[in-house]
Every structure is written in structure tokens, then in C-alpha cells.
Design a protein around this motif. Structure first.
Motif, PDB file in Angstrom:
ATOM      1  N   ALA A   8     -30.615 -14.341  -1.539  1.00 14.76           N
ATOM      2  CA  ALA A   8     -31.685 -13.524  -2.125  1.00 14.76           C
ATOM      3  C   ALA A   8     -31.426 -12.036  -1.894  1.00 14.76           C
ATOM      4  O   ALA A   8     -31.714 -11.206  -2.761  1.00 14.76           O
ATOM      5  CB  ALA A   8     -33.038 -13.925  -1.545  1.00 14.76           C
ATOM      6  N   ILE A   9     -30.862 -11.692  -0.750  1.00 13.08           N
ATOM      7  CA  ILE A   9     -30.520 -10.290  -0.469  1.00 13.08           C
ATOM      8  C   ILE A   9     -29.430  -9.819  -1.416  1.00 13.08           C
ATOM      9  O   ILE A   9     -29.529  -8.735  -2.003  1.00 13.08           O
ATOM     10  CB  ILE A   9     -30.095 -10.122   1.005  1.00 13.08           C
ATOM     11  N   PHE A  10     -28.385 -10.626  -1.596  1.00 15.43           N
ATOM     12  CA  PHE A  10     -27.314 -10.259  -2.517  1.00 15.43           C
ATOM     13  C   PHE A  10     -27.852 -10.110  -3.941  1.00 15.43           C
ATOM     14  O   PHE A  10     -27.497  -9.179  -4.657  1.00 15.43           O
ATOM     15  CB  PHE A  10     -26.195 -11.301  -2.501  1.00 15.43           C
ATOM     16  N   GLN A  11     -28.710 -11.042  -4.340  1.00 17.74           N
ATOM     17  CA  GLN A  11     -29.276 -10.993  -5.687  1.00 17.74           C
ATOM     18  C   GLN A  11     -30.098  -9.724  -5.885  1.00 17.74           C
ATOM     19  O   GLN A  11     -29.954  -9.036  -6.890  1.00 17.74           O
ATOM     20  CB  GLN A  11     -30.143 -12.221  -5.945  1.00 17.74           C
ATOM     21  N   LYS A  12     -30.956  -9.410  -4.928  1.00 20.51           N
ATOM     22  CA  LYS A  12     -31.801  -8.216  -5.050  1.00 20.51           C
ATOM     23  C   LYS A  12     -30.943  -6.950  -5.077  1.00 20.51           C
ATOM     24  O   LYS A  12     -31.211  -6.026  -5.841  1.00 20.51           O
ATOM     25  CB  LYS A  12     -32.801  -8.166  -3.893  1.00 20.51           C
ATOM     26  N   ALA A  13     -29.887  -6.911  -4.282  1.00 23.34           N
ATOM     27  CA  ALA A  13     -29.011  -5.739  -4.236  1.00 23.34           C
ATOM     28  C   ALA A  13     -28.322  -5.494  -5.573  1.00 23.34           C
ATOM     29  O   ALA A  13     -28.000  -4.353  -5.911  1.00 23.34           O
ATOM     30  CB  ALA A  13     -27.974  -5.901  -3.135  1.00 23.34           C
ATOM     31  N   CYS A  14     -28.112  -6.549  -6.338  1.00 25.41           N
ATOM     32  CA  CYS A  14     -27.440  -6.429  -7.632  1.00 25.41           C
ATOM     33  C   CYS A  14     -28.406  -6.160  -8.779  1.00 25.41           C
ATOM     34  O   CYS A  14     -27.973  -5.879  -9.891  1.00 25.41           O
ATOM     35  CB  CYS A  14     -26.634  -7.688  -7.919  1.00 25.41           C
TER      36      CYS A  14
END
Length: 78
Positions: A8-14
Motif C-alpha cells: 500500500a505504501i508503494f502504491q500510494k507513492a506511485c
């Protein structure tokens, strides 16, 4: 931290910060950490931790626009 939280962190960062109603052009680690808490992804996270996590995965969402601009100017690599 669970794998689901990390994903979820990676997704939000993108994602574009405008999609989260943030008045910024690109995510800073501080803004990202605050949004992750607001979204309920994590109860608490420091901007240093999200920086370390994203850096270890070699994710560079802040360079996404730069790469897109270069490809528009020179065309995609073959």
C-alpha cells in the motif's frame, strides 16, 4: 509491518498526490507519511521510515514525470 502495508505504501507513492486532495505536485516523504496515516494504512510511520522503505526497493516515483517527459521529447527506447 506487513507485506500488505508495504504494498500500500508503494502504491500510494506511485499515485498522483492530487488524487488524495493534497495540494502538492509530487510526494515528499513527510506528506506521504501523513497521508498513509490518514488513509489508515498504518497507525504511525515516520518520514524517515518511508524513505528507507522506498529506497530499499529502488522505487523512484518522483522521477516518473521526468522519465515521461524525456520519452515524449526523444521517443521510447527500443
Amino acid at each position: 509491518m506487513t507485506e500488505e502495508q508495504q504494498a500500500a505504501i508503494f502504491q500510494k507513492a506511485c499515485e498522483d498526490p492530487a488524487g488524495s486532495n493534497r495540494p502538492i505536485a509530487k510526494w515528499t516523504h513527510r506528506e506521504l507519511a501523513m497521508q498513509l496515516i490518514a488513509d489508515g494504512v498504518v497507525a504511525a510511520i515516520s518520514d524517515r521510515w518511508d524513505c528507507k522503505l522506498l529506497g530499499s526497493a529502488k522505487i523512484r516515483p518522483h522521477k516518473k514525470q521526468v522519465l515521461a517527459d524525456k520519452q515524449r521529447q526523444t521517443g521510447p527506447k527500443r
